[in-house]
Write an enzyme that holds these catalytic residues in place. Structure first.
Site, PDB file in Angstrom:
ATOM      1  N   ARG B  70       0.821  -1.219   0.000  1.00  0.00           N
ATOM      2  CA  ARG B  70       0.000   0.000   0.000  1.00  0.00           C
ATOM      3  C   ARG B  70       0.854   1.267   0.000  1.00  0.00           C
ATOM      4  O   ARG B  70       0.545   2.239  -0.672  1.00  0.00           O
ATOM      5  CB  ARG B  70      -0.877   0.019   1.259  1.00  0.00           C
ATOM      6  N   TYR B  74       0.467   4.383  -2.501  1.00  0.00           N
ATOM      7  CA  TYR B  74       0.132   5.725  -2.034  1.00  0.00           C
ATOM      8  C   TYR B  74       1.183   6.750  -2.457  1.00  0.00           C
ATOM      9  O   TYR B  74       0.860   7.874  -2.841  1.00  0.00           O
ATOM     10  CB  TYR B  74      -0.017   5.741  -0.509  1.00  0.00           C
ATOM     11  N   TYR B  96     -13.054   8.541  -4.264  1.00  0.00           N
ATOM     12  CA  TYR B  96     -14.322   7.942  -3.850  1.00  0.00           C
ATOM     13  C   TYR B  96     -14.632   8.290  -2.385  1.00  0.00           C
ATOM     14  O   TYR B  96     -13.722   8.321  -1.553  1.00  0.00           O
ATOM     15  CB  TYR B  96     -14.143   6.434  -4.005  1.00  0.00           C
TER      16      TYR B  96
END
Lengths: 99, 262
Positions: B70, B74, B96
């Site tokens: 992750r 990022y 989102y």
């Protein structure tokens, strides 16, 4: 020429009158569309997961962008330096649980 | 020296949860007038809608990959936003839900942009938590509300007050470093979560499994179970657990008297 499910959804969401018409009589609006039979069935299911599946998104893929690995770092006691007993600063956050 | 007239500006906005309907007017304005629109959204319908609004729309979703760390994802997202900003453009990064909730690169991009001297602003969006309050008919102001990422909640032994509502995010991905297709929570991990919760709640205490609706044609998914049934229940990564509060605690009379006196 058939209508794509994506375009149908975006048009419906962007046109309040059409959306209202759908919510009061879904079958009528869907039958007026040029969607494939499987897409019509997905829309008429009124089920989010079924629609996502029809859009070609598996449950895992859908949430891949939404998922955030927990920032779980070692317990504070493990961060203490053995020599000084002071906490280390700037511990690296991994973005995922350390096993 | 940078041309002041072409100085970059960054807006980080949320598209909300429900397609089109949840985007605020100020976010919509930014999306439309951005020189460069970058987006990270969860379904192709929202992508198509964003591309209709702004021809420059470019996805950030290709930064994600199954099994990819992750942190790396990022950083890539942040770098792409900053690279666009450094061209002097008005950049809008649309995510989102709420851009400040569970979106590390959104906060990171704002911080780094400001550090580099660019004006940068985050505009709030509608989050799943907002939808939950509306769909379940619960008011976080009534008894208070605590919100934890589920893995973090277990691993850090988070302290909480069971007389306030408890929300656990991503319970379906309990202890998982990344998401896979058709993933659901492992029963043994749900059993562990249940055993922690059982120290505070009765086995019969209600739990709500909640999934907000992403499309205006569908309803939210709301399943009510007892705490004891949690390990045998299918919990998907997208599922949020809502645990209603136990009966409210009585106010401290000494504090109440003090309020009266002051």
């Amino acid at each position: 020429m058939s209508e794509t499910l994506v375009d149908f959804l975006v048009d419906l969401a962007s046109e309040p009158d059409r959306l209202r018409a759908f919510l009061s009589n879904p079958t009528h609006i869907v039958e007026q569309s040029r969607l494939s039979e499987s897409d019509k069935a997905a829309i008429l299911s009124r089920d989010c997961r079924t629609v996502l599946k029809a859009l070609g998104l598996a449950a895992g893929k859908t949430v891949m962008q939404m998922f955030k690995g927990a920032k779980v770092t070692p317990a504070p006691s493990k961060l203490k330096s053995k020599k000084t007993g002071r906490k280390k600063t700037g511990s690296k956050k991994t973005g995922s649980k350390k096993k | 020296m940078a041309d002041r007239a072409r100085r970059g500006q960054l807006f980080v906005v949320g598209t909300g949860i429900k397609l089109v309907a949840h985007t605020t007017l100020e976010a919509l304005d930014c999306i439309k007038r951005a020189d460069i629109l970058l987006y990270g959204v969860s379904d192709p319908a929202t992508e198509v809608w964003l591309r209709r609004l702004n021809a420059s729309a470019t996805t950030l979703n290709d930064c994600y990959a199954e099994g990819k760390p992750r942190v790396k994802t990022y950083l890539e997202i942040t770098e792409r936003i900053l690279a666009a900003l450094r061209t002097g453009a008005l950049v809008c990064a649309a995510f989102y839900g709420h851009p400040g909730v569970f979106v590390d690169p959104a906060h990171d991009a704002i911080r780094r942009a400001r550090r580099e001297g660019f004006p940068a602003q985050m505009l709030p969006g509608i989050s799943t938590e907002d939808c939950l309050f509306a769909d379940l008919g619960v008011d976080p102001g009534a008894n208070g509300c605590q919100s934890f990422e589920a893995t973090d909640f277990l691993a850090r032994r988070r302290r909480f007050d069971p007389t306030s509502a408890l929300i656990l995010w991503q319970a379906g991905a309990l202890g998982e470093p990344s998401i896979g297709e058709r993933m659901k929570a492992r029963p043994e991990r749900l059993r562990r979560l249940m055993s922690v919760l059982r120290k505070h709640y009765a086995a019969s205490h209600p739990i709500v499994l909640y999934e907000a609706s992403q499309f205006p044609i569908s309803d939210p998914r709301i399943k009510r179970i007892r705490l004891s049934a949690l390990p045998s229940t299918k919990v998907w990564p997208i599922t949020t657990l809502y645990i209603p509060p136990k009966p409210s605690r009585k106010p401290d009379q000494a504090v109440m008297r003090w309020f009266d006196e002051k």
